[in-house]
Design an enzyme around this catalytic site. Structure first.
Site, PDB file in Angstrom:
ATOM      1  N   ASP A 187     -30.600 -23.955  91.918  1.00 42.46           N
ATOM      2  CA  ASP A 187     -31.514 -23.490  89.951  1.00 42.46           C
ATOM      3  C   ASP A 187     -32.595 -23.971  90.242  1.00 42.46           C
ATOM      4  OD1 ASP A 187     -30.856 -23.227  86.999  1.00 42.46           O
ATOM      5  OD2 ASP A 187     -31.018 -25.806  87.048  1.00 42.46           O
ATOM      6  N   SER A 188     -32.971 -23.592  88.846  1.00 42.20           N
ATOM      7  CA  SER A 188     -34.522 -24.461  88.847  1.00 42.20           C
ATOM      8  C   SER A 188     -34.547 -25.739  88.851  1.00 42.20           C
ATOM      9  CB  SER A 188     -35.598 -23.526  87.698  1.00 42.20           C
ATOM     10  OG  SER A 188     -34.550 -23.438  86.494  1.00 42.20           O
ATOM     11  N   GLU A 236     -33.518 -33.373  79.816  1.00 44.42           N
ATOM     12  CA  GLU A 236     -34.419 -33.160  81.155  1.00 44.42           C
ATOM     13  C   GLU A 236     -34.907 -34.574  81.396  1.00 44.42           C
ATOM     14  OE1 GLU A 236     -36.161 -30.142  83.480  1.00 44.42           O
ATOM     15  OE2 GLU A 236     -34.549 -29.467  84.034  1.00 44.42           O
ATOM     16  N   CYS A 258     -28.264 -20.761  87.560  1.00 49.97           N
ATOM     17  CA  CYS A 258     -29.033 -20.349  86.983  1.00 49.97           C
ATOM     18  C   CYS A 258     -29.218 -19.172  86.375  1.00 49.97           C
ATOM     19  CB  CYS A 258     -30.786 -20.609  87.321  1.00 49.97           C
ATOM     20  SG  CYS A 258     -32.236 -20.489  86.420  1.00 49.97           S
TER      21      CYS A 258
END
Length: 276
Positions: free
Chosen positions: A11-12, A159, A74
């Protein structure tokens, strides 16, 4: 004889950990390595070319770690890079290796959940602009009406640990209201970003009673289990032991702190520098 290795999950950033969590719960016998390209996250607003370049670079890194199978956990990478990697790059790199994504498993089953024939997609700008969900759903359920809602601020809020606060509630409501304004008959909403399970309960409370909210983790885990049963030649290349290793291209302390929230268990990562 090809060397055995772990399943790679990419995933990023952190969101793919919500998918890995469900995969490990479903298939605990295998070894896994996870890579978050946090130094270059988020991918959602980047160009197709940039996302393809970054994703291919990370896939090659997984192959260097002897992974026979890589899952792009992702949505943006699955939407903008997966098809090109599968069709153009794998044959040149290693024809025996496989790269899978998270879009097809979800689109294969979404029509089974809707009674009204109207489904909503909440995702990043990149995923919405790619039209990947509309294209894939059309293949399996041409009768479905699909409404997409870009939610550009949700990933940064999550995040940064702000998703529990009132400021995040404002934007969550804004995006759900905008989605429902497109058609009040929407009865199934897919969270087409792996970060969104952290706010799934908040989204559900803002939707009409009876609206089903689908997260991808358990869907992708069940699809991977089915894939390995149908492809024993690939399953034999995955080593066992239930071991987990985590890597990030950015700060390990930040990854560990945030990753623990997404994964639901303590995470201890190693830093990796990507080349090329």
């Amino acid at each position: 004889m090809q060397q055995q290795g772990p399943i790679g999950v990419f995933d990023s950033g952190y969101g793919g950990l919500t998918v890995l969590k469900e995969i490990v719960n479903t298939l605990p016998q295998y070894n896994y390595i996870y890579l978050g390209d946090n130094a270059r996250a988020p991918y959602g607003n980047r160009s197709f070319e940039t996302i393809y370049h970054y994703t291919l670079q990370c896939v090659k890194w997984f192959f260097q770690q002897s992974c026979p199978l890589v899952l792009l956990a992702c949505n943006t990478a699955s939407a903008k890079a997966l098809r090109t990697i599968q069709q153009k790059d794998l044959a040149k790199i290693d024809a025996l290796k496989r790269v899978l994504g998270v879009i097809r498993p979800t689109t294969e089953i979404i029509g089974l959940h809707s009674r009204s024939g109207k489904v909503g997609i909440m995702a990043t700008n990149g995923t919405v602009q790619s039209q990947s969900y509309k294209i894939e759903i059309e293949k399996f359920y041409p009768q479905l009406q699909v409404y997409q809602q870009a939610c550009p601020l949700l990933v940064p809020l999550i995040e940064n640990g702000e998703h529990e606060n009132a400021g995040a509630d404002y934007f969550i409501k804004k995006y759900t209201d905008e989605l429902l304004a497109k058609d009040p008959g929407i009865d199934t909403v897919l969270l087409a970003c792996t970060h969104y399970p952290l706010i799934q309960d908040k989204i559900k409370k803002l939707l009409p009673v009876g609206t089903e909210v689908l997260a991808q983790g358990n869907i992708v885990a069940a699809s991977l289990q089915d894939y390995l049963q149908r492809h024993p030649e690939m399953e034999k290349l995955i080593n066992r032991g239930g071991k987990l290793k985590f890597y990030t291209t950015d700060s390990t302390s930040d990854f560990d702190a945030h990753g623990t929230v997404f994964f639901g268990k303590p995470v201890q990562s190693e830093h990796v520098e990507l080349e090329g």
